[in-house]
Design an enzyme around this catalytic site. Structure first.
Site, PDB file in Angstrom:
ATOM      1  CE  LYS A 136       0.128   4.606  13.041  1.00  0.00           C
ATOM      2  NZ  LYS A 136       0.797   5.288  11.943  1.00  0.00           N
ATOM      3  NE  ARG A 159      -5.318   8.464  11.315  1.00  0.00           N
ATOM      4  CZ  ARG A 159      -4.888   7.638  10.372  1.00  0.00           C
ATOM      5  NH1 ARG A 159      -5.735   7.154   9.486  1.00  0.00           N
ATOM      6  NH2 ARG A 159      -3.619   7.268  10.323  1.00  0.00           N
ATOM      7  CD  GLN A 164       0.532   8.373   7.030  1.00  0.00           C
ATOM      8  OE1 GLN A 164      -0.036   9.215   7.723  1.00  0.00           O
ATOM      9  NE2 GLN A 164      -0.047   7.239   6.681  1.00  0.00           N
ATOM     10  CG  ASP A 180       0.790   0.214   9.530  1.00  0.00           C
ATOM     11  OD1 ASP A 180       0.419   1.064  10.368  1.00  0.00           O
ATOM     12  OD2 ASP A 180       1.082   0.498   8.358  1.00  0.00           O
ATOM     13  CE  LYS A 210      -2.791   0.914   3.738  1.00  0.00           C
ATOM     14  NZ  LYS A 210      -2.643   2.315   4.152  1.00  0.00           N
TER      15      LYS A 210
END
Ligand code: S3P
Length: 431
Positions: free
Chosen positions: A346, A124, A171, A319, A23
């Site tokens: 998350k 978020r 990110q 993750d 991903k």
């Protein structure tokens, strides 16, 4: 809302499978192809809700993207300085990666971009990207004083900065690195420990001057991105393979092979943790594809013992905590996770939701502010549990359902489409 029902398997898991495409690398490959000149072929692009959101946003910014066959894309890029002002909101669906990486990209553009997403994404935190991007010179407005989506970004005329991330985050790092391509001077980014480095590998592969010295990434502004052979090949996602790795470990007499998995060391903390726990896992055919380490992962059912996870290992398996927790319920002793407060922001509050749902299955789990403690080994019992709109929690609960006595029903299963729409089909091939 869809429910998923799973009962314990009498048979061991056997055979080989290919997990879906990565991903993180899919999002980045599409973004880089949109910024390159000419047409790039992306082989094995992930077909999922989140990665399709990125494609739609890139189309709105001017890239021409065509689905060649089930998994291959061709992307006609606009060049680093050829994107156009989108005439509608860039809708990121539930994808934090889409919103944060595109915010960095849009900060470099001399036009207005509006970024929005689903109600879950609107919760978020975005201050972590908005603050450094503002320091570079972009104007960023958002809800709650600029801290929450939707975001309005007016970019252009950026300056280089030196930024230290308070928490390791790929990110945030990637958003700054993308904006840095458009700055008037070099940018330096430091993080407390290394998060996934796919963006850095791709930038370097595309000819951008980027080096890492003493834990700090230095990047020069870019003039052009050149994608080697105009092609990206995307490996299978280690984070998706992780569900089957743990399933094969805990279902007696299992032995499986997962092919062409991305084994970038910034992603494989789970392998190290499971190996300490006594897991029998081997890597074969280790090689590199499009600048990323890839290999086949072979897993055999194993007796597990508890371990501790903290510090620099946390971002290397950020993750994988939901599925690690399932393994921990089957390990002798107390597994302790700390320094993992990021889990609270998350797709769901992964400490709170994990504790609540695992308890329903009979696990002994104690919630901590920055992690959890699980006492094993416990015999799990089937129950009705909730996915909390969190794909990784949903699939972890399904793996627990393979060994829990009786039926486990997972409410809200549809979120699995965020990363692994064929999870059920792949599982059935092994049982
Ligand atoms: C991702 C980075 C991680 C991870 C997410 C994907 C990425 O988030 O949890 O699923 O593609 O860069 P953070 O960077 O916020 O830790």
């Amino acid at each position: 809302m869809t429910n998923y029902s799973i009962s314990p398997t009498a048979l061991p898991l056997r055979g080989s499978l290919c997990a879906p495409a990565d991903k993180s690398i899919s999002h980045r490959a599409a973004i880089f192809a949109a910024l390159a000149d000419g047409t790039t072929h992306i082989e094995n692009y992930l077909q999922s809700e989140t990665t399709h959101a990125t494609l739609d946003c890139l189309r709105a910014l001017g890239a021409e993207i065509e689905q060649r066959d089930a998994t291959t894309l061709s992307v006609r890029g606009r060049g680093l300085r050829g994107l156009r002002e989108p005439d509608a909101v860039l809708f990121c669906k539930g994808s934090g990666t889409t919103m944060r990486l595109l915010a960095g990209l849009c900060a470099g553009q001399n036009f207005l971009s509006l970024l929005d997403g689903t109600p879950a994404l609107k919760r978020r935190p975005m201050a972590r990207i908005a603050e450094p991007l503002r320091a570079m010179g972009a104007t960023i407005l958002g809800r709650a004083d600029g801290k929450l989506p939707p975001l309005a970004i007016r970019g252009g005329n950026l300056r280089g900065i030196a930024h230290t991330l308070p928490v390791a985050s790929a990110q945030v790092k990637s958003a700054i690195l993308l904006a840095a391509l458009y700055a008037d001077a070099p940018t330096r980014v430091r993080e407390p420990s290394l998060s996934r480095d796919h963006t850095e590998r791709m930038l370097r592969g595309c000819g951008v001057e980027l080096r890492i010295a003493n834990g700090e990434t230095h990047i020069n502004p870019g003039s052009q991105l050149v994608i080697p052979n105009s092609q990206f090949a995307i490996p299978s996602d280690f984070s998706s393979a992780a569900f089957f790795i743990v399933a094969a470990l805990i279902v007696a007499r299992s032995e499986i092979r997962i092919e062409r998995v991305g084994i970038n060391p910034t992603r494989t903390g789970l392998l190290d943790a499971l190996t300490r726990m006594g897991a029998q896992i081997a890597i074969e055919n280790a090689r590199a594809e499009s600048g990323e380490p890839v290999g086949d992962v072979i897993v055999r059912a194993s007796d597990l013992r508890a371990t501790e996870i903290f510090g620099a290992e946390v971002p290397r398996m950020i993750d994988e905590f939901p599925i690690l927790a399932i393994a921990a319920t089957q390990a002798r002793g107390e597994t302790l996770v700390r320094d993992a407060q990021e889990l609270r922001v998350k797709e769901s509050d992964r400490i709170g939701t994990l504790a609540a749902e695992l308890r329903k299955l009979g696990a002994q789990i104690e919630e901590r502010a920055d992690g959890f403690v699980i006492a094993g080994k416990t015999e799990l019992r089937g129950a009705r549990v909730a996915a909390h709109n969190d794909h990784r929690l949903a699939m972890s609960l399904a793996v627990a359902g393979l060994i829990a006595r009786g039926e486990t029903i997972i409410e809200g299963w549809e979120c699995v489409a965020d990363s692994f729409p064929e999870f059920d089909a792949q599982l059935k091939r092994l049982t």
